[in-house]
Design a protein around this motif. Structure first.
Motif, mmCIF file in Angstrom:
data_model
loop_
_atom_site.group_PDB
_atom_site.id
_atom_site.type_symbol
_atom_site.label_atom_id
_atom_site.label_comp_id
_atom_site.label_asym_id
_atom_site.label_seq_id
_atom_site.Cartn_x
_atom_site.Cartn_y
_atom_site.Cartn_z
ATOM 1 N N ALA A 107 72.433 51.969 9.254
ATOM 2 C CA ALA A 107 71.254 51.246 9.946
ATOM 3 C C ALA A 107 71.542 49.784 10.231
ATOM 4 O O ALA A 107 72.077 49.354 9.353
ATOM 5 N N ALA A 108 71.530 49.327 11.414
ATOM 6 C CA ALA A 108 71.838 47.965 11.592
ATOM 7 C C ALA A 108 71.020 47.219 12.646
ATOM 8 O O ALA A 108 70.316 47.849 13.364
ATOM 9 N N GLY A 109 70.928 45.619 12.473
ATOM 10 C CA GLY A 109 70.320 45.170 13.450
ATOM 11 C C GLY A 109 71.036 44.692 14.703
ATOM 12 O O GLY A 109 72.559 44.185 14.155
ATOM 13 N N ALA A 199 76.394 43.631 15.531
ATOM 14 C CA ALA A 199 75.525 44.043 14.728
ATOM 15 C C ALA A 199 75.708 43.529 13.135
ATOM 16 O O ALA A 199 76.859 43.021 12.953
ATOM 17 N N VAL A 200 74.698 43.580 12.601
ATOM 18 C CA VAL A 200 74.585 43.250 11.168
ATOM 19 C C VAL A 200 73.929 44.107 10.479
ATOM 20 O O VAL A 200 73.012 44.617 10.745
ATOM 21 N N GLY A 201 74.431 44.331 9.169
ATOM 22 C CA GLY A 201 73.834 45.350 7.991
ATOM 23 C C GLY A 201 74.414 44.937 6.817
ATOM 24 O O GLY A 201 75.312 44.010 6.824
ATOM 25 N N MET A 202 73.810 45.731 5.887
ATOM 26 C CA MET A 202 74.279 45.605 4.478
ATOM 27 C C MET A 202 74.951 46.590 3.783
ATOM 28 O O MET A 202 75.023 46.773 2.631
ATOM 29 N N SER A 203 75.900 47.429 4.527
ATOM 30 C CA SER A 203 76.647 48.119 3.884
ATOM 31 C C SER A 203 77.987 48.338 4.707
ATOM 32 O O SER A 203 78.558 47.464 5.384
HETATM 33 N N1 HPA Z 1 69.977 43.166 9.151
HETATM 34 C C1 HPA Z 1 70.560 43.713 8.148
HETATM 35 N N2 HPA Z 1 70.427 44.985 7.909
HETATM 36 C C2 HPA Z 1 69.995 45.866 8.554
HETATM 37 C C3 HPA Z 1 68.952 45.216 9.403
HETATM 38 C C4 HPA Z 1 69.156 43.715 10.024
HETATM 39 O O1 HPA Z 1 68.551 43.360 10.964
HETATM 40 N N3 HPA Z 1 68.594 46.229 10.371
HETATM 41 C C5 HPA Z 1 68.657 47.367 9.645
HETATM 42 N N4 HPA Z 1 69.608 47.349 8.453
#
Ligand code: HPA
Length: 264
Positions: A107-109, A199-203
């Motif tokens: 999942a990402a922003g 996009a940005v995410g933590m993985s």
């Molecule tokens: N930032 C980082 N990780 C995420 C985001 C986000 O906006 N949305 C889902 N994972």
């Protein structure tokens, strides 16, 4: 690793797998689509003890659209214990089970107005914004992993074709890895945009590096759950991420199924 492999082979048999999948936040239900054997991570020596809600810590091995797959239903993120190589053993296990490729999801922003929440983004490349690396401490020369085509052109083409055949849009863009667990500030998001992130995410980035280290071909897809910090007035939270991920998950499942079916 041998203890985990022995247990997996005992439960799932030793037919080689073709493709590994790692499921991101809120995407765990995809593991349920696989007809096969589920093994909880807690039973697998060396597997991470994942404690993030929205993840399903099970290894599922079986058939999906005619391919033998191994689904890692959850990942340990760097932010959980400060270990960027937490997924080294599970990814090594995929390789040892015979996988030729790995598809990671997350999942990402989004930092692109044309890739809104609910859309998918295929990673064309990534930026390791965290500066961390899962291969720090690796002593062999294998640590010098080329990353020029880390996001495999053939898998990406296959995923794009699958999306097209399913009549779906699949944007492509650059994913920046931010350590988390706090979300980014608007200033950090402006900085990452200037650096070229979409996009940005933590993985995912550590897993892509590890997959290449093990010689797996790799590609990754983000489900966009929100616009990144400062880009819209919506709230950013883990609850929101989990609530929004299923929007993309249905599309993701269609694309992955088509991709696997067409692998032949
Ligand atoms: N930032 C980082 N990780 C995420 C985001 C986000 O906006 N949305 C889902 N994972």
């Amino acid at each position: 690793m041998q203890a985990a492999l022995d247990l997996i082979r005992e439960k799932a048999g030793d037919a080689p797998i073709a493709v590994g999948l790692i499921l991101g936040s809120g995407l765990g239900h995809l593991a349920g689509a696989v007809k096969g054997v589920s093994i909880p991570y807690v039973d697998l020596p060396g597997f991470p003890h994942v404690g993030v809600s929205g993840h399903t810590p099970m290894l599922v091995i079986g058939d999906l659209e005619g391919q033998r797959v191994a689904v890692l239903g959850a990942r340990e993120h760097y932010y959980e214990n400060g270990n960027p190589s937490a997924m080294r053993l599970p990814i090594g296990v995929l390789k040892a089970l015979g996988a030729h490729s790995l598809i990671a999801t997350n999942a990402a922003g989004s930092m692109r107005a044309d890739i809104p929440a609910g859309d998918l983004m295929l990673l064309s490349d990534h930026i390791n914004f965290s500066g961390l690396n899962p291969l720090i401490g690796e002593k062999t020369d294998a640590r010098f992993v080329p990353m020029t085509t880390a996001h495999d052109p053939d898998i990406r083409a296959g995923l794009k074709r699958a999306a097209e055949d399913e009549g779906m849009a699949l944007a492509e863009g650059i994913y920046a890895w931010y350590s988390g667990p706090s979300f980014e500030t608007p200033a950090e998001i402006r900085a990452i945009r200037i650096l070229g992130g979409d996009a940005v995410g933590m993985s995912t980035v550590p897993e892509v590096i590890l997959a290449r280290f093990f010689g797996l071909k790799v590609a990754a897809i983000s489900t966009i759950t929100n616009m990144a910090a400062g880009m819209s007035s919506e709230n950013i939270s883990h609850e929101h991420t989990k609530a929004m991920a299923p929007l993309g998950a249905a599309k993701l499942e269609k694309i992955l199924r088509r991709y696997l079916r067409d692998l032949g």
